[in-house]
Design an enzyme around this catalytic site. Sequence first.
Site, PDB file in Angstrom:
ATOM      1  N   GLY A 156     -46.522   8.420 -33.957  1.00  0.00           N
ATOM      2  CA  GLY A 156     -47.317   8.533 -33.063  1.00  0.00           C
ATOM      3  C   GLY A 156     -47.604   6.850 -32.779  1.00  0.00           C
ATOM      4  O   GLY A 156     -46.474   6.034 -33.246  1.00  0.00           O
ATOM      5  N   SER A 157     -48.862   6.666 -32.668  1.00  0.00           N
ATOM      6  CA  SER A 157     -49.068   4.844 -32.349  1.00  0.00           C
ATOM      7  C   SER A 157     -48.449   4.296 -33.737  1.00  0.00           C
ATOM      8  O   SER A 157     -48.917   2.616 -33.474  1.00  0.00           O
ATOM      9  CB  SER A 157     -50.524   5.367 -31.200  1.00  0.00           C
ATOM     10  N   THR A 158     -48.650   4.924 -34.951  1.00  0.00           N
ATOM     11  CA  THR A 158     -48.731   3.581 -36.049  1.00  0.00           C
ATOM     12  C   THR A 158     -47.409   2.603 -35.693  1.00  0.00           C
ATOM     13  O   THR A 158     -47.214   1.441 -36.528  1.00  0.00           O
ATOM     14  CB  THR A 158     -48.503   4.504 -37.087  1.00  0.00           C
ATOM     15  N   VAL A 159     -46.452   3.336 -34.884  1.00  0.00           N
ATOM     16  CA  VAL A 159     -45.681   2.309 -34.443  1.00  0.00           C
ATOM     17  C   VAL A 159     -45.268   1.145 -33.349  1.00  0.00           C
ATOM     18  O   VAL A 159     -44.368   0.496 -33.315  1.00  0.00           O
ATOM     19  CB  VAL A 159     -43.583   3.269 -34.559  1.00  0.00           C
ATOM     20  N   LYS A 160     -46.713   0.944 -33.044  1.00  0.00           N
ATOM     21  CA  LYS A 160     -46.446   0.227 -31.258  1.00  0.00           C
ATOM     22  C   LYS A 160     -46.511  -1.491 -31.876  1.00  0.00           C
ATOM     23  O   LYS A 160     -46.548  -2.448 -31.402  1.00  0.00           O
ATOM     24  CB  LYS A 160     -48.112   0.647 -30.692  1.00  0.00           C
TER      25      LYS A 160
END
Length: 576
Positions: A304-308
């Site tokens: 999910g958005s943890t890679v943003k």
Amino acid sequence: MPPIKKFLGKDQIKAPFNPFRFRLICLGVLSCMVLLLIFVGDLQLIKHPMLEHEADQRSLRTVTLPTNRGTLLDRDGQALALSVPARDIIADPMRVLEANPDFTNAKWTYLASALNLRPEELRQQITANPKKRFLYLGRKIELGIAKDIAELHLKGISSVYNDSRFYPMSEAAAPLIGIVGADSNGLNGLEKGFDHVLQGEPGKEVYRQDKEGNIVAMLDYDPPKQPPTVQLSIDKFDQFTLYSKLRDGVLLNKADSGAAVLIKIDTGEILAMASYPSFNPNNYENATPAQMRNTAINDSYEPGSTVKPLVVLEGLERHLIRPDSVLDTSPYTVNGHLIRDVGHWPRLTVTGILQKSSDTGASHIALAMPADALVNTYQAFGLGKPTGLGLTGESVGYFPLHRQRWADIERATFAFGYGLRVTPLQIAREYATLGSFGVYRPLSITKVTPPVVGTQVANPVTAETVVHMMESDVLPGGSGLRANVPGYRLATKTGTAEKMGPTGKYDGGYVNYTAGVAPASHPEVALVVLVNHPTAGDHFGGTVAAPIFGNIMGPVLKHMNIAPDAIYTKPPSDKS
């Protein structure tokens, strides 16, 4: 002079020699000697191995002398797994039955109860093996009970040393530490990963005993070699904090499972790794496979958005954006698929993209760079790579490292965490690398001495800029506001990923994350919290995982004596 014969009596006349009788006697003696030699030869040459084997079977005993399994300590020297004296109760069924025992008398009844058996069960076990000379009746029996059994003096009943394993932290560290089996072999977790070290080398003694079982001669003795003590990087306080807060959060959100990993940034040491559900390792008979799973390493999910933050970092490095850039974050279509955010923000700064967790903003940055740019960056920060810790059942997940063809929609969704699967431990390593401002260090589950040399995988200035942008996540308006710890600056990122269901569609529920570093002014620890499939209502990282993150990080920072860095101090007044 008269002849001599005249003076000899009739009885004194010598009998004539009978050669036939002499030969017969000699033949008889010779025959006896031949028969005796044949018998002796048969015993010494033909039957000797068989007779020697039977004699050894009756009197010769070889006993393996086990070692005390090595102790696992936490980083401060407190025991996480240790061996306590115990005994295996064994029977010689042939000898027991020769004594014609009454299995209903008090001694045999006590033995049965001490082994958690009924007298009939004990009798059945022994009578079902009448020719056996060795039969286990009980394994790892407490030392006091074993001594009481020895004092019964039951013929054919004895005991051998076999230590029992005790885990002081019980459920709080069970999936990580693991358990051992009846033969003191590690079955999972660190017990299996370090099994070759913790086993030591068993010894041996060979002796001869009489029919009463008393030792009459010691023929050989080789003492066991004790294994070393293994000191882990785990901190007992941090481990219990992670487990207890994670358990409360999973139960509150009625989720399937959860995991949390805490890493010391400057050394790569894992300070704590917790999973829920868990089990009691001191009595695991009824434990299920789900309870024994170490969710932090055995399960992989789309991040999910943890890679943003990595998307923003790569965009800054390639000069596609600047820290003060403003991007159009209105919904738009890629390859026929609509990309939009949970909220409606027509325009956001780069910091705002992280604060609001904007999918549209992250995808715009990703589509402006080559397809392999994010792949290489993700991997450089540890995603999709095994940790090499030797933990059993570790999943590598799925990572498209060598993929050649990418559709635009795949590149766009890759920027907000779809199209790859990683473990919570890999995400924790990603954030430890961010917190060290781009220095990638190998992880360690054993205590290490700093400094630990790492590899610079990103521009430290750019990485530090991204970390400070992430501080906006826990400020008013940020998706991770509920992760806030009073007095400390945190740099976090929440994430929510839909799970693929059995039909191949994203209808299997949600996975919620909050990951970050603290304190933001000089990051010392990285933490990731995952909650799998919450069903209590909310399903966003900011409402499910963020409170757990804050409940863990606060006690951890205080335990580490890290001074608050978000307290405003009024400057001294000018009295001149």
